[in-house]
Write a protein that holds these residues in place. Structure first.
Motif, PDB file in Angstrom:
ATOM      1  N   GLY A  56      -2.946   6.579 -11.156  1.00 44.68           N
ATOM      2  CA  GLY A  56      -3.997   7.132 -10.298  1.00 44.68           C
ATOM      3  C   GLY A  56      -5.183   6.195 -10.163  1.00 44.68           C
ATOM      4  O   GLY A  56      -5.771   6.053  -9.083  1.00 44.68           O
ATOM      5  N   ALA A  57      -5.569   5.537 -11.287  1.00 42.99           N
ATOM      6  CA  ALA A  57      -6.679   4.583 -11.231  1.00 42.99           C
ATOM      7  C   ALA A  57      -6.337   3.389 -10.349  1.00 42.99           C
ATOM      8  O   ALA A  57      -7.181   2.905  -9.567  1.00 42.99           O
ATOM      9  N   LEU A  58      -5.085   2.900 -10.469  1.00 44.57           N
ATOM     10  CA  LEU A  58      -4.668   1.797  -9.595  1.00 44.57           C
ATOM     11  C   LEU A  58      -4.701   2.225  -8.119  1.00 44.57           C
ATOM     12  O   LEU A  58      -5.098   1.442  -7.240  1.00 44.57           O
ATOM     13  N   GLY A  59      -4.279   3.471  -7.857  1.00 48.18           N
ATOM     14  CA  GLY A  59      -4.307   3.961  -6.470  1.00 48.18           C
ATOM     15  C   GLY A  59      -5.722   4.022  -5.922  1.00 48.18           C
ATOM     16  O   GLY A  59      -5.983   3.666  -4.755  1.00 48.18           O
ATOM     17  N   CYS A  60      -6.674   4.452  -6.771  1.00 46.31           N
ATOM     18  CA  CYS A  60      -8.073   4.484  -6.330  1.00 46.31           C
ATOM     19  C   CYS A  60      -8.589   3.084  -6.035  1.00 46.31           C
ATOM     20  O   CYS A  60      -9.275   2.845  -5.020  1.00 46.31           O
ATOM     21  N   ALA A  61      -8.274   2.138  -6.909  1.00 46.09           N
ATOM     22  CA  ALA A  61      -8.727   0.764  -6.689  1.00 46.09           C
ATOM     23  C   ALA A  61      -8.087   0.148  -5.446  1.00 46.09           C
ATOM     24  O   ALA A  61      -8.705  -0.658  -4.739  1.00 46.09           O
ATOM     25  N   ALA A  62      -6.812   0.532  -5.186  1.00 44.16           N
ATOM     26  CA  ALA A  62      -6.115  -0.038  -4.030  1.00 44.16           C
ATOM     27  C   ALA A  62      -6.706   0.423  -2.705  1.00 44.16           C
ATOM     28  O   ALA A  62      -6.411  -0.173  -1.657  1.00 44.16           O
ATOM     29  N   LEU A  63      -7.522   1.464  -2.711  1.00 46.31           N
ATOM     30  CA  LEU A  63      -8.116   1.932  -1.453  1.00 46.31           C
ATOM     31  C   LEU A  63      -9.008   0.880  -0.801  1.00 46.31           C
ATOM     32  O   LEU A  63      -9.270   0.962   0.403  1.00 46.31           O
ATOM     33  N   TRP A  64      -9.482  -0.079  -1.566  1.00 48.98           N
ATOM     34  CA  TRP A  64     -10.296  -1.142  -0.969  1.00 48.98           C
ATOM     35  C   TRP A  64      -9.467  -2.041  -0.053  1.00 48.98           C
ATOM     36  O   TRP A  64     -10.025  -2.854   0.692  1.00 48.98           O
ATOM     37  N   LEU A  65      -8.150  -1.907  -0.123  1.00 51.27           N
ATOM     38  CA  LEU A  65      -7.276  -2.703   0.753  1.00 51.27           C
ATOM     39  C   LEU A  65      -6.825  -1.918   1.973  1.00 51.27           C
ATOM     40  O   LEU A  65      -5.997  -2.404   2.751  1.00 51.27           O
ATOM     41  N   ARG A  66      -7.348  -0.711   2.181  1.00 48.93           N
ATOM     42  CA  ARG A  66      -6.816   0.163   3.232  1.00 48.93           C
ATOM     43  C   ARG A  66      -7.109  -0.352   4.640  1.00 48.93           C
ATOM     44  O   ARG A  66      -6.375  -0.037   5.578  1.00 48.93           O
ATOM     45  N   ARG A  67      -8.154  -1.132   4.811  1.00 45.90           N
ATOM     46  CA  ARG A  67      -8.447  -1.661   6.144  1.00 45.90           C
ATOM     47  C   ARG A  67      -7.538  -2.827   6.512  1.00 45.90           C
ATOM     48  O   ARG A  67      -7.247  -3.037   7.692  1.00 45.90           O
ATOM     49  N   ARG A  68      -7.095  -3.586   5.498  1.00 44.12           N
ATOM     50  CA  ARG A  68      -6.236  -4.738   5.780  1.00 44.12           C
ATOM     51  C   ARG A  68      -4.778  -4.340   5.885  1.00 44.12           C
ATOM     52  O   ARG A  68      -4.061  -4.807   6.781  1.00 44.12           O
ATOM     53  N   TRP A  69      -4.298  -3.492   4.980  1.00 44.19           N
ATOM     54  CA  TRP A  69      -2.890  -3.077   4.993  1.00 44.19           C
ATOM     55  C   TRP A  69      -2.807  -1.549   4.906  1.00 44.19           C
ATOM     56  O   TRP A  69      -2.353  -1.002   3.896  1.00 44.19           O
ATOM     57  N   PRO A  70      -3.240  -0.840   5.912  1.00 45.22           N
ATOM     58  CA  PRO A  70      -3.252   0.622   5.804  1.00 45.22           C
ATOM     59  C   PRO A  70      -1.861   1.229   5.726  1.00 45.22           C
ATOM     60  O   PRO A  70      -1.626   2.151   4.929  1.00 45.22           O
ATOM     61  N   VAL A  71      -0.912   0.749   6.511  1.00 48.69           N
ATOM     62  CA  VAL A  71       0.431   1.341   6.525  1.00 48.69           C
ATOM     63  C   VAL A  71       1.154   1.023   5.219  1.00 48.69           C
ATOM     64  O   VAL A  71       1.762   1.917   4.589  1.00 48.69           O
ATOM     65  N   GLU A  72       1.112  -0.233   4.784  1.00 47.40           N
ATOM     66  CA  GLU A  72       1.805  -0.612   3.560  1.00 47.40           C
ATOM     67  C   GLU A  72       1.248   0.161   2.359  1.00 47.40           C
ATOM     68  O   GLU A  72       2.003   0.639   1.499  1.00 47.40           O
ATOM     69  N   LEU A  73      -0.088   0.279   2.297  1.00 46.55           N
ATOM     70  CA  LEU A  73      -0.700   1.009   1.188  1.00 46.55           C
ATOM     71  C   LEU A  73      -0.310   2.473   1.224  1.00 46.55           C
ATOM     72  O   LEU A  73       0.013   3.076   0.177  1.00 46.55           O
ATOM     73  N   ALA A  74      -0.305   3.081   2.421  1.00 45.68           N
ATOM     74  CA  ALA A  74       0.047   4.498   2.523  1.00 45.68           C
ATOM     75  C   ALA A  74       1.489   4.742   2.105  1.00 45.68           C
ATOM     76  O   ALA A  74       1.790   5.706   1.380  1.00 45.68           O
ATOM     77  N   VAL A  75       2.416   3.888   2.555  1.00 39.77           N
ATOM     78  CA  VAL A  75       3.828   4.075   2.187  1.00 39.77           C
ATOM     79  C   VAL A  75       4.008   3.932   0.678  1.00 39.77           C
ATOM     80  O   VAL A  75       4.744   4.713   0.040  1.00 39.77           O
ATOM     81  N   THR A  76       3.328   2.968   0.071  1.00 33.75           N
ATOM     82  CA  THR A  76       3.438   2.780  -1.383  1.00 33.75           C
ATOM     83  C   THR A  76       2.909   4.003  -2.135  1.00 33.75           C
ATOM     84  O   THR A  76       3.544   4.503  -3.080  1.00 33.75           O
ATOM     85  N   LEU A  77       1.742   4.506  -1.715  1.00 29.64           N
ATOM     86  CA  LEU A  77       1.168   5.666  -2.392  1.00 29.64           C
ATOM     87  C   LEU A  77       1.989   6.933  -2.158  1.00 29.64           C
ATOM     88  O   LEU A  77       2.094   7.794  -3.043  1.00 29.64           O
ATOM     89  N   VAL A  78       2.573   7.064  -0.974  1.00 31.72           N
ATOM     90  CA  VAL A  78       3.457   8.216  -0.714  1.00 31.72           C
ATOM     91  C   VAL A  78       4.665   8.171  -1.639  1.00 31.72           C
ATOM     92  O   VAL A  78       5.087   9.197  -2.209  1.00 31.72           O
ATOM     93  N   ALA A  79       5.229   6.976  -1.789  1.00 29.90           N
ATOM     94  CA  ALA A  79       6.379   6.845  -2.696  1.00 29.90           C
ATOM     95  C   ALA A  79       5.987   7.168  -4.143  1.00 29.90           C
ATOM     96  O   ALA A  79       6.731   7.855  -4.867  1.00 29.90           O
ATOM     97  N   LEU A  80       4.830   6.699  -4.592  1.00 31.44           N
ATOM     98  CA  LEU A  80       4.380   6.990  -5.962  1.00 31.44           C
ATOM     99  C   LEU A  80       4.053   8.472  -6.142  1.00 31.44           C
ATOM    100  O   LEU A  80       4.193   9.025  -7.245  1.00 31.44           O
ATOM    101  N   SER A  81       3.604   9.128  -5.044  1.00 34.04           N
ATOM    102  CA  SER A  81       3.249  10.548  -5.166  1.00 34.04           C
ATOM    103  C   SER A  81       4.452  11.432  -5.435  1.00 34.04           C
ATOM    104  O   SER A  81       4.299  12.595  -5.831  1.00 34.04           O
ATOM    105  N   ALA A  82       5.663  10.909  -5.260  1.00 35.68           N
ATOM    106  CA  ALA A  82       6.856  11.700  -5.558  1.00 35.68           C
ATOM    107  C   ALA A  82       7.053  11.879  -7.057  1.00 35.68           C
ATOM    108  O   ALA A  82       7.771  12.789  -7.487  1.00 35.68           O
TER     109      ALA A  82
END
Length: 402
Positions: A56-82
């Motif tokens: 969860g902490a890594l996911g919060c920190a990764a939000l700083w990359l959401r403007r550069r790679w929004p789709v890749e970050l979302a797919v990764t977090l969706v997969a981890l949310s399973a």
């Protein structure tokens, strides 16, 4: 229309504020989830909760990359949310970011991937005190709310951009219309100045030429010619002041052809008489039924037609006789005809000249809603019908409402 991917650029102050606020909100959401899980005893096995917090902490920190790679970050977090519970907050923020910054089709696809992830999470980590269907519905509602909010922001931004683009186009169109209006005013000024100066200067040329070729003329004749030259020059300046003053009138005032000060049909006899004093043989045939109902624009245009035709006759057919005929009635239109009896070769030479006066005259008549015809005369001009064919005719029809 789908919006393209946002170009990479440095964060503005507003971007930093938005990203910082989102990061703080997600961290707070994840922290409260962790505290709540500690209060209700973490699910087995025991090592899963620390790992969940770390992810969860890594996911919060990764939000700083959401403007550069929004789709890749979302797919990764969706997969981890399973499999990880604490990544839910960053995953919702990533779904929102994709919906805001990418095409609706892309955000719909990522949201579709989050649905089976929610099903897998409900199956892998069921809550002992809650039914699986309720947990799945809650997770799906949160994911749908995040995606829907992002789509709302996305379309609102598109609407604002469309309105700005429309405003810019309207501003450009307004500027083009203003430039076109300026060109029309300049053309109108050029036509008026051409008509005024052409007529006055041709009179000056006639009288000055008479003085040049007859230096021994009687002093009284010289004084008379000098007076006519002075009066013509003064009148030319007056006409120019009136023309420029009328055509530069502020918006909302009557247009040039309808304002007082410009000549109309009432000044036609004076125009013919002025040409006669300059040595031209001009005959005026006035067959008008009524002058009172002639519109000011039509009368002004008719005057300019006769003025330009007399100027051309004085320039290209000196010594020729000219017949001016004005006829018409309300509802039938106003007809103006100017014919000279110059020999055919001279008339044809006149027609093959520069033609700027006739071109401007044709434009003026067209703007007034009329028709212009000009060309050599194929039959004898004099009323007896004898003699050689010749001459040049200018004929104009102008509307005259009933």
């Amino acid at each position: 229309m789908d919006s393209p991917a946002a170009p990479r650029h440095r964060r503005s102050r507003r971007d930093w504020l938005v990203d910082s606020a989102m990061f703080v909100l997600v961290v707070a959401f994840t922290f409260f989830m962790s505290v709540d899980r500690l209060g209700t005893a973490p699910l087995p096995p025991a090592w899963l909760f620390p790992l969940d917090q770390f992810v969860g902490a890594l996911g919060c920190a990764a939000l700083w990359l959401r403007r550069r790679w929004p789709v890749e970050l979302a797919v990764t977090l969706v997969a981890l949310s399973a499999a990880f519970e604490m990544v839910a907050g960053p995953m919702l923020a990533a779904l929102f970011s994709v919906a805001v910054h990418r095409r609706p089709r892309t955000s719909g696809t990522v949201f579709g991937l989050s649905v089976p992830a929610a099903i897998v999470f409900t199956w892998l980590r069921p809550e002992p005190a809650e039914p699986p269907l309720a947990m799945f519905t809650l997770g799906l509602a949160l994911q749908g709310a995040a995606t829907g909010w992002g789509l709302f922001v996305h379309h609102r931004r598109r609407l604002v951009l469309a309105q700005r683009d429309r405003a810019a186009r309207m501003e450009t169109e307004a500027r083009l219309r203003a430039e076109q209006a300026q060109h029309q005013v300049r053309d109108a000024i050029a036509r008026e100045i051409h008509d005024v100066l052409g007529h006055r200067l041709s009179l000056l040329s006639v009288h000055a030429g008479a003085l040049e070729f007859n230096p021994g003329a009687d002093p009284a004749d010289v004084a008379r010619a000098a007076r006519v030259i002075r009066e013509s020059a003064h009148q030319a300046l007056q006409d120019l002041r009136e023309v420029i003053g009328v055509l530069r009138a502020p918006a909302g005032e009557p247009s040039a052809p309808t304002r007082p000060g410009l000549p109309t049909l009432a000044d036609l006899r004076e125009l013919v008489a002025e040409s006669g004093r300059a040595g031209m043989r001009v005959e005026l045939c006035d067959d008008l039924g009524s002058r009172e109902t002639v519109p000011g624009r039509t009368g002004h245009t008719a005057y300019r037609v006769v003025q330009e035709a007399l100027t051309n006759a004085r320039k290209h057919a000196p010594g020729a006789g000219v017949r001016v005929r004005v006829a018409g009635a309300p509802g039938e239109g106003l007809t103006v005809e100017v014919v000279d009896d110059a020999p055919a070769p001279i008339a044809r030479d006149a027609g093959s000249g520069g033609g700027h006066g006739l071109a401007g005259l044709a434009e003026r008549v067209t703007l007034a809603g009329g028709r212009l015809e000009h060309g050599p005369v194929d039959e004898p001009v004099n009323e007896g019908g004898d003699g050689d064919p010749g001459g040049w005719r200018v004929r104009v029809w102008l509307p005259w409402p009933a």
